[in-house]
Design a protein around this motif. Structure first.
Motif, PDB file in Angstrom:
ATOM      1  N   LEU A  63      41.009  36.829  29.724  1.00  0.00           N
ATOM      2  CA  LEU A  63      40.110  37.828  30.308  1.00  0.00           C
ATOM      3  C   LEU A  63      39.137  38.362  29.267  1.00  0.00           C
ATOM      4  CD1 LEU A  63      42.430  39.872  32.689  1.00  0.00           C
ATOM      5  CD2 LEU A  63      40.553  38.355  33.311  1.00  0.00           C
ATOM      6  N   GLY A  64      39.624  38.561  28.070  1.00  0.00           N
ATOM      7  CA  GLY A  64      38.757  39.045  26.998  1.00  0.00           C
ATOM      8  C   GLY A  64      37.678  38.038  26.650  1.00  0.00           C
ATOM      9  N   ASN A  65      38.036  36.768  26.653  1.00  0.00           N
ATOM     10  CA  ASN A  65      37.073  35.733  26.280  1.00  0.00           C
ATOM     11  C   ASN A  65      36.129  35.363  27.416  1.00  0.00           C
ATOM     12  OD1 ASN A  65      38.070  35.501  23.694  1.00  0.00           O
ATOM     13  ND2 ASN A  65      39.499  33.876  24.229  1.00  0.00           N
ATOM     14  N   PHE A  66      36.615  35.351  28.655  1.00  0.00           N
ATOM     15  CA  PHE A  66      35.818  34.855  29.767  1.00  0.00           C
ATOM     16  C   PHE A  66      35.445  35.914  30.793  1.00  0.00           C
ATOM     17  CE2 PHE A  66      38.310  31.169  28.293  1.00  0.00           C
ATOM     18  CZ  PHE A  66      37.264  30.358  27.918  1.00  0.00           C
ATOM     19  N   GLY A  67      36.085  37.050  30.763  1.00  0.00           N
ATOM     20  CA  GLY A  67      35.817  38.091  31.762  1.00  0.00           C
ATOM     21  C   GLY A  67      34.395  38.605  31.724  1.00  0.00           C
ATOM     22  N   PHE A  68      33.918  38.947  30.535  1.00  0.00           N
ATOM     23  CA  PHE A  68      32.559  39.475  30.402  1.00  0.00           C
ATOM     24  C   PHE A  68      31.508  38.443  30.817  1.00  0.00           C
ATOM     25  CE2 PHE A  68      28.708  40.255  27.874  1.00  0.00           C
ATOM     26  CZ  PHE A  68      28.354  41.479  28.414  1.00  0.00           C
ATOM     27  N   PRO A  69      31.568  37.206  30.316  1.00  0.00           N
ATOM     28  CA  PRO A  69      30.559  36.222  30.763  1.00  0.00           C
ATOM     29  C   PRO A  69      30.589  35.964  32.266  1.00  0.00           C
ATOM     30  CG  PRO A  69      31.686  35.415  28.820  1.00  0.00           C
ATOM     31  CD  PRO A  69      32.401  36.657  29.262  1.00  0.00           C
ATOM     32  N   ILE A  70      31.764  35.990  32.850  1.00  0.00           N
ATOM     33  CA  ILE A  70      31.870  35.786  34.297  1.00  0.00           C
ATOM     34  C   ILE A  70      31.206  36.945  35.034  1.00  0.00           C
ATOM     35  CG2 ILE A  70      33.490  35.751  36.242  1.00  0.00           C
ATOM     36  CD1 ILE A  70      35.348  34.068  34.425  1.00  0.00           C
ATOM     37  N   SER A  93      27.444  36.651  34.731  1.00  0.00           N
ATOM     38  CA  SER A  93      26.960  35.556  35.581  1.00  0.00           C
ATOM     39  C   SER A  93      26.899  35.979  37.037  1.00  0.00           C
ATOM     40  CB  SER A  93      27.864  34.335  35.439  1.00  0.00           C
ATOM     41  OG  SER A  93      27.843  33.860  34.122  1.00  0.00           O
ATOM     42  N   ILE A  94      27.922  36.647  37.518  1.00  0.00           N
ATOM     43  CA  ILE A  94      27.945  37.104  38.908  1.00  0.00           C
ATOM     44  C   ILE A  94      26.822  38.104  39.149  1.00  0.00           C
ATOM     45  CG2 ILE A  94      29.270  38.465  40.589  1.00  0.00           C
ATOM     46  CD1 ILE A  94      31.793  37.108  39.414  1.00  0.00           C
ATOM     47  N   TYR A  95      26.643  39.031  38.226  1.00  0.00           N
ATOM     48  CA  TYR A  95      25.574  40.026  38.341  1.00  0.00           C
ATOM     49  C   TYR A  95      24.206  39.341  38.425  1.00  0.00           C
ATOM     50  CZ  TYR A  95      22.254  43.639  36.998  1.00  0.00           C
ATOM     51  OH  TYR A  95      21.177  44.482  36.952  1.00  0.00           O
ATOM     52  N   LEU A  96      23.965  38.386  37.533  1.00  0.00           N
ATOM     53  CA  LEU A  96      22.673  37.697  37.519  1.00  0.00           C
ATOM     54  C   LEU A  96      22.460  36.877  38.780  1.00  0.00           C
ATOM     55  CD1 LEU A  96      22.441  36.597  33.785  1.00  0.00           C
ATOM     56  CD2 LEU A  96      21.167  38.431  34.928  1.00  0.00           C
ATOM     57  N   LEU A  97      23.500  36.228  39.284  1.00  0.00           N
ATOM     58  CA  LEU A  97      23.373  35.462  40.519  1.00  0.00           C
ATOM     59  C   LEU A  97      23.003  36.358  41.699  1.00  0.00           C
ATOM     60  CD1 LEU A  97      26.336  32.954  40.195  1.00  0.00           C
ATOM     61  CD2 LEU A  97      23.901  32.404  40.194  1.00  0.00           C
ATOM     62  N   VAL A  98      23.611  37.520  41.770  1.00  0.00           N
ATOM     63  CA  VAL A  98      23.306  38.461  42.853  1.00  0.00           C
ATOM     64  C   VAL A  98      21.862  38.937  42.730  1.00  0.00           C
ATOM     65  CG1 VAL A  98      23.823  40.769  43.766  1.00  0.00           C
ATOM     66  CG2 VAL A  98      25.676  39.187  43.228  1.00  0.00           C
ATOM     67  N   ARG A  99      21.431  39.257  41.511  1.00  0.00           N
ATOM     68  CA  ARG A  99      20.043  39.702  41.300  1.00  0.00           C
ATOM     69  C   ARG A  99      19.057  38.596  41.672  1.00  0.00           C
ATOM     70  NH1 ARG A  99      18.089  44.525  40.461  1.00  0.00           N
ATOM     71  NH2 ARG A  99      16.592  43.608  39.051  1.00  0.00           N
ATOM     72  N   PHE A 100      19.324  37.377  41.238  1.00  0.00           N
ATOM     73  CA  PHE A 100      18.418  36.269  41.543  1.00  0.00           C
ATOM     74  C   PHE A 100      18.363  36.006  43.038  1.00  0.00           C
ATOM     75  CE2 PHE A 100      19.015  34.511  37.060  1.00  0.00           C
ATOM     76  CZ  PHE A 100      17.777  34.983  36.641  1.00  0.00           C
ATOM     77  N   GLU A 101      19.487  36.156  43.711  1.00  0.00           N
ATOM     78  CA  GLU A 101      19.517  35.942  45.157  1.00  0.00           C
ATOM     79  C   GLU A 101      18.583  36.926  45.855  1.00  0.00           C
ATOM     80  OE1 GLU A 101      22.668  35.777  48.889  1.00  0.00           O
ATOM     81  OE2 GLU A 101      23.346  36.447  46.931  1.00  0.00           O
ATOM     82  N   GLN A 102      18.604  38.184  45.421  1.00  0.00           N
ATOM     83  CA  GLN A 102      17.722  39.189  46.001  1.00  0.00           C
ATOM     84  C   GLN A 102      16.266  38.851  45.732  1.00  0.00           C
ATOM     85  OE1 GLN A 102      19.087  42.807  44.226  1.00  0.00           O
ATOM     86  NE2 GLN A 102      20.854  43.001  45.564  1.00  0.00           N
ATOM     87  N   LYS A 103      15.960  38.453  44.519  1.00  0.00           N
ATOM     88  CA  LYS A 103      14.579  38.111  44.163  1.00  0.00           C
ATOM     89  C   LYS A 103      14.096  36.891  44.939  1.00  0.00           C
ATOM     90  CE  LYS A 103      13.961  41.313  41.130  1.00  0.00           C
ATOM     91  NZ  LYS A 103      13.068  42.426  41.417  1.00  0.00           N
TER      92      LYS A 103
END
Length: 56
Positions: A11-18, A21-31
């Protein structure tokens, strides 16, 4: 107990990047949705202009 440490490390190694990534995908979807709406609006406007010119 080892499994808990492994899970915490994963979780420490992959939680933040995940999460990023989810945040950016949601933002791009809106745009992309906004861009799609604008392109459709422009297409309708062009179609109206062409119909007006054709009827002259």
């Amino acid at each position: 107990m080892e499994h808990a440490n492994e899970i915490a490390m994963l979780l420490g190694n992959f939680g933040f990047p995940i999460l990023v990534s989810i945040y950016l995908l949601v933002r791009f979807e809106q745009k992309i949705g906004e861009l799609s709406d604008r392109v459709n609006s422009m297409a309708r406007t062009i179609e109206k202009i062409l119909i007006k010119d054709k009827n002259k």
